[in-house]
Motif scaffolding. Structure first.
Motif, PDB file in Angstrom:
ATOM      1  N   ILE A 124       0.833  -1.207   0.000  1.00  0.00           N
ATOM      2  CA  ILE A 124       0.000   0.000   0.000  1.00  0.00           C
ATOM      3  C   ILE A 124       0.867   1.257   0.000  1.00  0.00           C
ATOM      4  O   ILE A 124       0.553   2.243  -0.668  1.00  0.00           O
ATOM      5  CB  ILE A 124      -0.967  -0.020   1.198  1.00  0.00           C
ATOM      6  CG1 ILE A 124      -1.987  -1.147   1.004  1.00  0.00           C
ATOM      7  CG2 ILE A 124      -1.687   1.322   1.353  1.00  0.00           C
ATOM      8  CD1 ILE A 124      -2.877  -1.409   2.197  1.00  0.00           C
ATOM      9  N   ALA A 125       1.984   1.238   0.714  1.00  0.00           N
ATOM     10  CA  ALA A 125       2.896   2.383   0.709  1.00  0.00           C
ATOM     11  C   ALA A 125       3.442   2.618  -0.694  1.00  0.00           C
ATOM     12  O   ALA A 125       3.579   3.766  -1.138  1.00  0.00           O
ATOM     13  CB  ALA A 125       4.046   2.146   1.689  1.00  0.00           C
ATOM     14  N   SER A 126       3.742   1.540  -1.411  1.00  0.00           N
ATOM     15  CA  SER A 126       4.216   1.659  -2.785  1.00  0.00           C
ATOM     16  C   SER A 126       3.135   2.246  -3.686  1.00  0.00           C
ATOM     17  O   SER A 126       3.418   3.033  -4.598  1.00  0.00           O
ATOM     18  CB  SER A 126       4.646   0.283  -3.300  1.00  0.00           C
ATOM     19  OG  SER A 126       5.080   0.359  -4.635  1.00  0.00           O
ATOM     20  N   LEU A 127       1.897   1.875  -3.422  1.00  0.00           N
ATOM     21  CA  LEU A 127       0.771   2.401  -4.194  1.00  0.00           C
ATOM     22  C   LEU A 127       0.554   3.887  -3.940  1.00  0.00           C
ATOM     23  O   LEU A 127       0.342   4.671  -4.864  1.00  0.00           O
ATOM     24  CB  LEU A 127      -0.512   1.645  -3.814  1.00  0.00           C
ATOM     25  CG  LEU A 127      -1.080   0.655  -4.832  1.00  0.00           C
ATOM     26  CD1 LEU A 127      -2.105  -0.241  -4.186  1.00  0.00           C
ATOM     27  CD2 LEU A 127      -1.703   1.414  -5.975  1.00  0.00           C
ATOM     28  N   LEU A 128       0.648   4.279  -2.676  1.00  0.00           N
ATOM     29  CA  LEU A 128       0.374   5.674  -2.306  1.00  0.00           C
ATOM     30  C   LEU A 128       1.519   6.605  -2.660  1.00  0.00           C
ATOM     31  O   LEU A 128       1.317   7.809  -2.865  1.00  0.00           O
ATOM     32  CB  LEU A 128       0.078   5.752  -0.800  1.00  0.00           C
ATOM     33  CG  LEU A 128      -1.201   5.046  -0.332  1.00  0.00           C
ATOM     34  CD1 LEU A 128      -1.295   5.062   1.185  1.00  0.00           C
ATOM     35  CD2 LEU A 128      -2.430   5.704  -0.934  1.00  0.00           C
ATOM     36  N   LYS A 186       5.149  10.755   0.574  1.00  0.00           N
ATOM     37  CA  LYS A 186       5.585  10.734   1.973  1.00  0.00           C
ATOM     38  C   LYS A 186       5.325   9.388   2.629  1.00  0.00           C
ATOM     39  O   LYS A 186       6.143   8.906   3.418  1.00  0.00           O
ATOM     40  CB  LYS A 186       4.868  11.853   2.736  1.00  0.00           C
ATOM     41  CG  LYS A 186       5.285  11.963   4.202  1.00  0.00           C
ATOM     42  CD  LYS A 186       4.673  13.191   4.858  1.00  0.00           C
ATOM     43  CE  LYS A 186       3.162  13.075   4.955  1.00  0.00           C
ATOM     44  NZ  LYS A 186       2.567  14.214   5.705  1.00  0.00           N
ATOM     45  N   THR A 187       4.183   8.770   2.314  1.00  0.00           N
ATOM     46  CA  THR A 187       3.840   7.476   2.916  1.00  0.00           C
ATOM     47  C   THR A 187       4.876   6.426   2.552  1.00  0.00           C
ATOM     48  O   THR A 187       5.319   5.640   3.408  1.00  0.00           O
ATOM     49  CB  THR A 187       2.443   7.010   2.456  1.00  0.00           C
ATOM     50  OG1 THR A 187       1.493   8.020   2.761  1.00  0.00           O
ATOM     51  CG2 THR A 187       2.052   5.714   3.144  1.00  0.00           C
ATOM     52  N   GLU A 188       5.292   6.409   1.288  1.00  0.00           N
ATOM     53  CA  GLU A 188       6.287   5.429   0.850  1.00  0.00           C
ATOM     54  C   GLU A 188       7.647   5.704   1.478  1.00  0.00           C
ATOM     55  O   GLU A 188       8.352   4.775   1.888  1.00  0.00           O
ATOM     56  CB  GLU A 188       6.403   5.439  -0.672  1.00  0.00           C
ATOM     57  CG  GLU A 188       7.310   4.337  -1.203  1.00  0.00           C
ATOM     58  CD  GLU A 188       7.374   4.311  -2.716  1.00  0.00           C
ATOM     59  OE1 GLU A 188       7.695   3.246  -3.273  1.00  0.00           O
ATOM     60  OE2 GLU A 188       7.132   5.367  -3.346  1.00  0.00           O
ATOM     61  N   LEU A 189       8.023   6.976   1.580  1.00  0.00           N
ATOM     62  CA  LEU A 189       9.313   7.331   2.186  1.00  0.00           C
ATOM     63  C   LEU A 189       9.363   6.896   3.648  1.00  0.00           C
ATOM     64  O   LEU A 189      10.354   6.307   4.102  1.00  0.00           O
ATOM     65  CB  LEU A 189       9.553   8.832   2.074  1.00  0.00           C
ATOM     66  CG  LEU A 189      10.817   9.367   2.764  1.00  0.00           C
ATOM     67  CD1 LEU A 189      12.063   8.732   2.167  1.00  0.00           C
ATOM     68  CD2 LEU A 189      10.890  10.892   2.670  1.00  0.00           C
ATOM     69  N   ILE A 190       8.296   7.189   4.386  1.00  0.00           N
ATOM     70  CA  ILE A 190       8.237   6.792   5.801  1.00  0.00           C
ATOM     71  C   ILE A 190       8.334   5.280   5.928  1.00  0.00           C
ATOM     72  O   ILE A 190       9.038   4.759   6.795  1.00  0.00           O
ATOM     73  CB  ILE A 190       6.940   7.316   6.464  1.00  0.00           C
ATOM     74  CG1 ILE A 190       6.977   8.841   6.572  1.00  0.00           C
ATOM     75  CG2 ILE A 190       6.751   6.695   7.850  1.00  0.00           C
ATOM     76  CD1 ILE A 190       5.667   9.452   7.018  1.00  0.00           C
ATOM     77  N   TYR A 191       7.639   4.587   5.032  1.00  0.00           N
ATOM     78  CA  TYR A 191       7.690   3.115   5.058  1.00  0.00           C
ATOM     79  C   TYR A 191       9.118   2.621   4.874  1.00  0.00           C
ATOM     80  O   TYR A 191       9.608   1.787   5.649  1.00  0.00           O
ATOM     81  CB  TYR A 191       6.803   2.526   3.965  1.00  0.00           C
ATOM     82  CG  TYR A 191       7.152   1.081   3.667  1.00  0.00           C
ATOM     83  CD1 TYR A 191       6.779   0.072   4.549  1.00  0.00           C
ATOM     84  CD2 TYR A 191       7.916   0.743   2.545  1.00  0.00           C
ATOM     85  CE1 TYR A 191       7.141  -1.249   4.301  1.00  0.00           C
ATOM     86  CE2 TYR A 191       8.272  -0.572   2.293  1.00  0.00           C
ATOM     87  CZ  TYR A 191       7.884  -1.557   3.179  1.00  0.00           C
ATOM     88  OH  TYR A 191       8.250  -2.858   2.940  1.00  0.00           O
ATOM     89  N   TRP A 192       9.819   3.120   3.839  1.00  0.00           N
ATOM     90  CA  TRP A 192      11.170   2.641   3.567  1.00  0.00           C
ATOM     91  C   TRP A 192      12.116   2.939   4.724  1.00  0.00           C
ATOM     92  O   TRP A 192      12.953   2.100   5.084  1.00  0.00           O
ATOM     93  CB  TRP A 192      11.714   3.266   2.280  1.00  0.00           C
ATOM     94  CG  TRP A 192      11.246   2.585   1.031  1.00  0.00           C
ATOM     95  CD1 TRP A 192      10.486   3.107   0.030  1.00  0.00           C
ATOM     96  CD2 TRP A 192      11.517   1.225   0.652  1.00  0.00           C
ATOM     97  NE1 TRP A 192      10.258   2.168  -0.945  1.00  0.00           N
ATOM     98  CE2 TRP A 192      10.890   1.004  -0.591  1.00  0.00           C
ATOM     99  CE3 TRP A 192      12.233   0.187   1.245  1.00  0.00           C
ATOM    100  CZ2 TRP A 192      10.951  -0.225  -1.251  1.00  0.00           C
ATOM    101  CZ3 TRP A 192      12.290  -1.038   0.581  1.00  0.00           C
ATOM    102  CH2 TRP A 192      11.660  -1.232  -0.646  1.00  0.00           C
TER     103      TRP A 192
END
Length: 373
Positions: free
Chosen positions: A36-40, A43-49
């Motif tokens: 889902i982070a990859s989809l969004l 910022k959401t993906e950066l925080i996830y990584w």
């Protein structure tokens, strides 16, 4: 249950932190945080990584700790230690399907019933199987370690590091894939192999004897004796991993970066272990006792929430977080922290009940045996 005074509270705190990280990794996988982070994106993906790549160490750190402490033992084979690890594993392998089958008998298949009696061979928990294998091999590894000089030991670690952390990951990336392949020679399953676990055991043994960067000394002005130098190293290595993922987004490097035996992750493991090793809890005796007591239930937490039946129950029915709305809501990170703590506390409490029952049974047996005699 009485906690042994020989436990190092700083290392026990590290164990607890690593188990919390393992649960976070399961949130990412089974709660589909990663997808889902990859989809969004954004910022959401950066925080996830950032979070995910700061949580790649737990499996290896547990084995480093194992090597750090067990490498100094002189016994050829410690049956008591083996039983201490295997009996809880066997208990949960039988108890979970039994209890689950009372309420949902249709979900406990014949295959699961058979596997319940052979958890070590059936790989119900891959980590526990590998953990026990390293435990079985540890007396022989210890004898080998005692026969090596420091330079020989360092050379062995260097060879393992090259094979497992350089050669193996490179063989999975273009343009190296197919040119320096390791098929039929060395397969580490992304750092989940016996090769890696033995390597981490040896790394822990080396740190016990030589402390990696410096010889055994307690000079307070020595830079390598400062805990926070290792914490800074750990964070920088994690951020380098994040940079690589964003620098090469289409090269398939994100999957290799996430492996346990990624060279930067192995260095992170070394740094985070050294950071906690250098912490001093001697002034906080009461806090140390609490930490030691909590850490006893760590393996129970792992086995309970990672059993295939309970994994399905937890992630598909209790915490249904595999949807975009969960990760776009306000404060989803606090919700994730809450989920991690709920799982840890609930599983720890179940394991506490098991340990109390085991203690009562043991006392009753000793008492009965005394009366018979």
């Amino acid at each position: 249950m009485e906690v042994k005074k020989s436990r190092n509270s700083n290392i026990e705190l590290l164990r607890i932190l690593m188990m919390l990280q393992i649960i976070f990794l399961h949130v990412s996988e089974y709660g589909e945080y990663s997808d889902i982070a990859s989809l969004l994106e954004g910022k959401t993906e950066l925080i996830y990584w950032v979070l995910w790549l700061m949580c790649r160490c737990p499996v290896f750190v547990f084995i480093i700790i194992m090597g750090y402490f067990l490498s100094e033992t002189k016994t050829d084979f410690n049956r008591k230690r083996m039983l201490k690890a295997y009996l809880p594993m066997y208990f949960y392998s039988l108890a979970i399907p039994f209890v689950y089958g009372i309420f949902r008998p249709e979900e406990v298949t014949d295959e699961l019933k058979i596997k319940a009696f052979i958890p070590f061979l059936s790989r119900t928990w891959y980590f526990m199987t590998l953990y026990l294998l390293v435990l079985i091999l540890s007396p022989y590894l210890n004898k080998m370690v005692r026969g090596l000089t420091r330079n020989q030991f360092l050379g062995l670690l260097g060879i393992c590091f090259f094979m497992l952390c350089i050669w193996q990951p490179l063989s999975m990336l273009e343009p190296f894939e197919g040119i320096i392949g390791l098929k039929k020679i060395l397969s580490t399953q992304g750092g989940k192999s016996l090769y890696d676990f033995i390597f981490m055991y040896l790394l822990g043994a080396y740190m016990r004897r030589y402390h990696i960067f410096s010889s055994h000394n307690n000079e307070s002005d020595n830079l390598w004796n400062k805990p926070f130098i290792y914490l800074v190293g750990f964070l920088l290595l994690g951020l380098i991993n994040v940079f690589i993922v964003y620098k090469y987004p289409d090269d398939g490097i994100d999957s290799v970066i996430g492996y346990n035996d990624n060279p930067l992750v192995v260095l992170q493991c070394t740094c985070i272990f050294r950071f906690f090793e250098k912490l001093d809890f001697s002034r906080y005796e009461r806090a140390g006792r609490i930490i030691n007591y909590i850490s006893i239930g760590n393996l129970g937490v792992y086995m309970i929430h990672e059993h295939p039946l309970l994994r399905h129950l937890i992630w598909d029915e209790i915490f249904t977080i595999d949807n975009i709305s969960f990760y776009t809501g306000i404060g989803y990170l606090f919700k994730i922290i809450g989920i991690i703590l709920v799982i840890y506390i609930a599983c720890w409490s179940i394991d506490w009940i098991r340990r109390m029952l085991a203690t009562l049974i043991k006392k009753a047996y000793i008492s009965l045996k005394g009366e018979v005699v």
